[in-house]
Design a protein around this motif. Structure first.
Motif, mmCIF file in Angstrom:
data_model
loop_
_atom_site.group_PDB
_atom_site.id
_atom_site.type_symbol
_atom_site.label_atom_id
_atom_site.label_comp_id
_atom_site.label_asym_id
_atom_site.label_seq_id
_atom_site.Cartn_x
_atom_site.Cartn_y
_atom_site.Cartn_z
ATOM 1 N N ALA A 120 1.190 4.191 -2.903
ATOM 2 C CA ALA A 120 0.919 5.572 -2.496
ATOM 3 C C ALA A 120 2.047 6.508 -2.909
ATOM 4 O O ALA A 120 1.799 7.645 -3.327
ATOM 5 C CB ALA A 120 0.702 5.635 -0.981
ATOM 6 N N TYR A 121 3.285 6.041 -2.778
ATOM 7 C CA TYR A 121 4.416 6.906 -3.106
ATOM 8 C C TYR A 121 4.850 6.798 -4.564
ATOM 9 O O TYR A 121 5.240 7.794 -5.184
ATOM 10 C CB TYR A 121 5.610 6.556 -2.211
ATOM 11 C CG TYR A 121 5.588 7.228 -0.866
ATOM 12 C CD1 TYR A 121 5.568 8.608 -0.750
ATOM 13 C CD2 TYR A 121 5.589 6.477 0.300
ATOM 14 C CE1 TYR A 121 5.543 9.228 0.478
ATOM 15 C CE2 TYR A 121 5.575 7.083 1.545
ATOM 16 C CZ TYR A 121 5.553 8.459 1.624
ATOM 17 O OH TYR A 121 5.531 9.067 2.850
ATOM 18 N N CYS A 180 -8.953 4.182 -5.575
ATOM 19 C CA CYS A 180 -7.862 4.246 -6.563
ATOM 20 C C CYS A 180 -8.288 3.606 -7.881
ATOM 21 O O CYS A 180 -8.052 4.156 -8.967
ATOM 22 C CB CYS A 180 -6.624 3.540 -6.020
ATOM 23 S SG CYS A 180 -5.780 4.399 -4.691
ATOM 24 N N SER A 215 0.818 -1.214 0.000
ATOM 25 C CA SER A 215 0.000 0.000 0.000
ATOM 26 C C SER A 215 0.853 1.266 0.000
ATOM 27 O O SER A 215 0.553 2.230 -0.723
ATOM 28 C CB SER A 215 -0.938 -0.005 1.207
ATOM 29 O OG SER A 215 -0.215 -0.141 2.411
ATOM 30 N N SER A 217 7.967 1.587 -1.994
ATOM 31 C CA SER A 217 7.939 2.671 -2.980
ATOM 32 C C SER A 217 8.935 2.454 -4.118
ATOM 33 O O SER A 217 8.554 2.489 -5.289
ATOM 34 C CB SER A 217 8.180 4.019 -2.277
ATOM 35 O OG SER A 217 8.300 5.049 -3.211
ATOM 36 N N THR A 265 -3.107 13.301 -1.596
ATOM 37 C CA THR A 265 -2.607 12.192 -0.777
ATOM 38 C C THR A 265 -2.148 12.677 0.582
ATOM 39 O O THR A 265 -2.413 12.045 1.613
ATOM 40 C CB THR A 265 -1.448 11.478 -1.506
ATOM 41 O OG1 THR A 265 -1.911 10.988 -2.767
ATOM 42 C CG2 THR A 265 -0.915 10.322 -0.683
ATOM 43 N N LEU A 297 -5.153 6.969 -2.447
ATOM 44 C CA LEU A 297 -3.779 6.758 -1.988
ATOM 45 C C LEU A 297 -3.587 7.267 -0.561
ATOM 46 O O LEU A 297 -2.822 6.698 0.217
ATOM 47 C CB LEU A 297 -2.804 7.454 -2.937
ATOM 48 C CG LEU A 297 -2.751 6.915 -4.371
ATOM 49 C CD1 LEU A 297 -1.784 7.733 -5.217
ATOM 50 C CD2 LEU A 297 -2.344 5.443 -4.397
ATOM 51 N N ALA A 298 -4.272 8.362 -0.216
ATOM 52 C CA ALA A 298 -4.195 8.876 1.156
ATOM 53 C C ALA A 298 -4.739 7.864 2.150
ATOM 54 O O ALA A 298 -4.197 7.693 3.249
ATOM 55 C CB ALA A 298 -4.960 10.191 1.270
ATOM 56 N N ASN A 303 -4.550 4.811 1.853
ATOM 57 C CA ASN A 303 -3.594 3.705 1.912
ATOM 58 C C ASN A 303 -2.365 4.053 2.738
ATOM 59 O O ASN A 303 -1.817 3.189 3.432
ATOM 60 C CB ASN A 303 -3.145 3.318 0.498
ATOM 61 C CG ASN A 303 -4.110 2.385 -0.180
ATOM 62 O OD1 ASN A 303 -4.016 1.169 -0.066
ATOM 63 N ND2 ASN A 303 -5.058 2.952 -0.897
ATOM 64 N N LEU A 304 -1.923 5.310 2.665
ATOM 65 C CA LEU A 304 -0.630 5.689 3.235
ATOM 66 C C LEU A 304 -0.645 5.749 4.764
ATOM 67 O O LEU A 304 0.077 4.996 5.436
ATOM 68 C CB LEU A 304 -0.202 7.044 2.653
ATOM 69 C CG LEU A 304 1.121 7.619 3.167
ATOM 70 C CD1 LEU A 304 2.260 6.658 2.898
ATOM 71 C CD2 LEU A 304 1.400 8.970 2.525
ATOM 72 N N SER A 354 -7.979 10.684 6.751
ATOM 73 C CA SER A 354 -7.526 9.303 6.942
ATOM 74 C C SER A 354 -7.328 8.988 8.419
ATOM 75 O O SER A 354 -7.731 7.927 8.906
ATOM 76 C CB SER A 354 -6.226 9.077 6.172
ATOM 77 O OG SER A 354 -5.761 7.759 6.338
ATOM 78 N N CYS A 397 -4.557 -3.011 -3.532
ATOM 79 C CA CYS A 397 -4.481 -2.349 -2.224
ATOM 80 C C CYS A 397 -5.563 -2.876 -1.282
ATOM 81 O O CYS A 397 -5.370 -2.881 -0.056
ATOM 82 C CB CYS A 397 -4.625 -0.837 -2.381
ATOM 83 S SG CYS A 397 -3.251 -0.044 -3.249
#
Length: 509
Positions: free
Chosen positions: A33-34, A96, A29, A154, A69, A124-125, A127-128, A76, A188
């Motif tokens: 995200a990155y 996503c 994940s 990443s 993100t 993505l946010a 996920n991060l 989040s 993810c």
């Protein structure tokens, strides 16, 4: 009499076991995200030609995605505090996929901003932050190593996505590529399913008392007494009245700890990182377009990102091991400051690389510096604020950072459009990064000195019997005065009498 053996306590980090499965899920994940906002830059040249836009306009796609993100960090964090990490990450993977599939049918650059930038960026946010938070719950002693391994996702993803995106574009065009990437991002959801909760974090104290009997009930009364002894809670008669009187800010403060803005180390970290992100992502976004600009073929230009990612793969876990050593971990903030300054130095030297060989050398050093920064980005924050306040700290940091993340790539694109040369963009990013690293080094030196001074004063106060006696007298007088007005602090008197009752072998609640 000893406390009951079945008293439920907050679970401690296992530092292993299922935690390594969680690290793998975070690896996936965090990797998407990155890496995804950087890997999608492969399509920028073709999207620019398709829609007839400038460098700065097309750069907004990645910029909005990165800013969303980071900017959605508080959302989040609130969702994680309310529902846990597992459902939040699974929802993020679904968003996503929806965002990228929708982008395949876009007919204007503005629609790409919405689908790729906002929808995919929000996914993505989600996920991060939960992934980083889960690692903090599963690891303590081995946390730097676990963070380094998870952050290695990443470069692994970037190393894979860069050539894959070029292959997909040659085979299916950018629209077909976006459809396939949307399906890939659904993985993810699988990664989120691995985030098994570590303990019953939502169980209330009263529920525990009902389940565990009188021994646990006494622990509840003690905790209620400690809560009531706070001056801010004295005027409150009961929880129902308190919740009814709260305004919007107080309810938000349940999920985001705004008292962190009074934390000296947190403020230093926040200012330094906000400045750093003004030049952090632009070089990696424009690396492949720069290579194509000077006449390098598409696959060789995409391979530069793979070289950067391969070095990054090695750099992140290695940095985690070094940061976990007994020589570096007590002063890890200095190591972080050096990594940022080293990153900026690489960008300042990039304009000297006018051939493909020079860009390969730059990619190697850039990958090393980039991996060092990313491996310690969250570890240094947790080192400053602690695991208990880390969830709120991540949300507040990311919302502050999103402004410079949003502006960084478009400013770089504007410099390219204005001067027709990429070197000014690299120089701008290098100067900003060196300034950020220098600021963090100086201010962390000041912070370490202040912490040592405060610790010395605290120990001196504890060793002085007169000071201890005075503090006890003040506390006892305050308790006596407050208990005269009514029965609100009856549990506190019970807490004071509790040790005497235990000595006689009787536990009464």
């Amino acid at each position: 009499m000893p406390p009951p053996a079945n008293t439920r306590q907050a679970p401690s980090p296992p530092d292993g076991g299922w935690g390594w499965v969680v690290v793998f899920g975070a690896f996936v994940s965090i990797g998407f995200a990155y890496a995804f906002p950087k890997g999608v830059a492969i399509f920028f040249k073709e999207i620019q030609d398709f829609f007839g836009t400038s460098y700065s306009e097309v750069a907004w796609v990645s910029s909005i995605m990165l800013a969303t993100t980071y900017g959605a960090g508080p959302i989040s964090s609130i969702l994680v505090n309310r529902y846990g990490s597992r459902p939040v990450v699974m929802l993020g993977g679904l968003l996503c996929g929806i965002g990228m599939v929708s982008a395949a049918f876009c007919t204007s650059i503005m629609q790409l901003y919405i689908c790729v930038g906002f929808i995919t960026g929000l996914g993505l946010a989600l996920n991060l932050q939960p992934s980083v938070i889960m690692i903090g719950k599963y690891f303590l002693k081995r946390r730097p190593i676990a963070n380094g391994l998870a952050m290695a996702g990443s470069p692994v993803m970037l190393c894979t996505l860069a050539p894959l995106n070029q292959f997909l574009f040659d085979s299916f065009g950018w629209r077909g590529s976006f459809l396939i990437l949307g399906a890939i991002l659904l993985n993810c959801c699988v990664a989120g399913a691995l985030f098994r909760p570590i303990g019953p974090g939502t169980a209330s104290v009263k529920t525990q008392a009902t389940e565990e009997g009188k021994g646990s009930l006494k622990r509840e009364v003690t905790e209620d007494a400690m809560e009531m002894s706070s001056p801010t809670n004295l005027p409150m008669k009961n929880k129902t009245e308190e919740e009814g009187d709260r305004d919007c800010c107080e309810k938000i403060n349940q999920y985001l700890d705004f008292s962190l803005f009074k934390h000296r180390g947190f403020l230093i970290y926040l200012i330094g990182n906000v400045l750093m992100f003004l030049g952090f992502f632009a070089p990696i976004i424009f690396l492949a377009p720069y290579a194509k600009h000077i006449g390098i073929d598409e696959y060789s230009a995409a391979f530069l990102l793979s070289i950067l990612a391969i070095v990054d793969i090695v750099a992140r876990p290695t940095t985690g091991i070094i940061a976990n050593s007994k020589w570096v971990r007590p002063r890890i903030q200095y190591f972080f400051s050096f990594s940022i300054a080293f990153n900026g130095t690489c960008h300042l030297l990039c304009p000297l690389a006018s051939s493909y060989t020079g860009l390969v050398v730059y990619s190697v050093f850039f990958g090393l510096a980039f991996g060092m920064v990313c491996a310690m980005l969250f570890e240094t924050l947790m080192d400053l604020v602690g695991a208990a306040r880390f969830t709120s700290a991540v949300g507040l940091v990311t919302i502050a950072e999103c402004c410079t993340i949003l502006l960084g790539p478009p400013i770089g694109g504007t410099l390219i459009d204005t001067f027709g040369d990429y070197k000014y963009m690299f120089i701008k990013c290098g100067v900003v990064m060196v300034l950020a690293g220098t600021f963090l080094f100086i201010m962390n030196y000041y912070n370490y000195r202040m912490l040592a001074k405060e610790e010395k004063e605290r120990k001196a106060k504890e060793e002085d019997p007169k000071t201890v006696k005075t503090e006890n007298e003040v506390r006892n007088n305050w308790i006596k005065e407050t208990t005269q007005d009514g029965p609100e602090l009856e549990p506190l008197r019970e807490e004071q009498e509790g040790p005497k009752k235990e000595v006689n072998g009787i536990i009464e609640v």
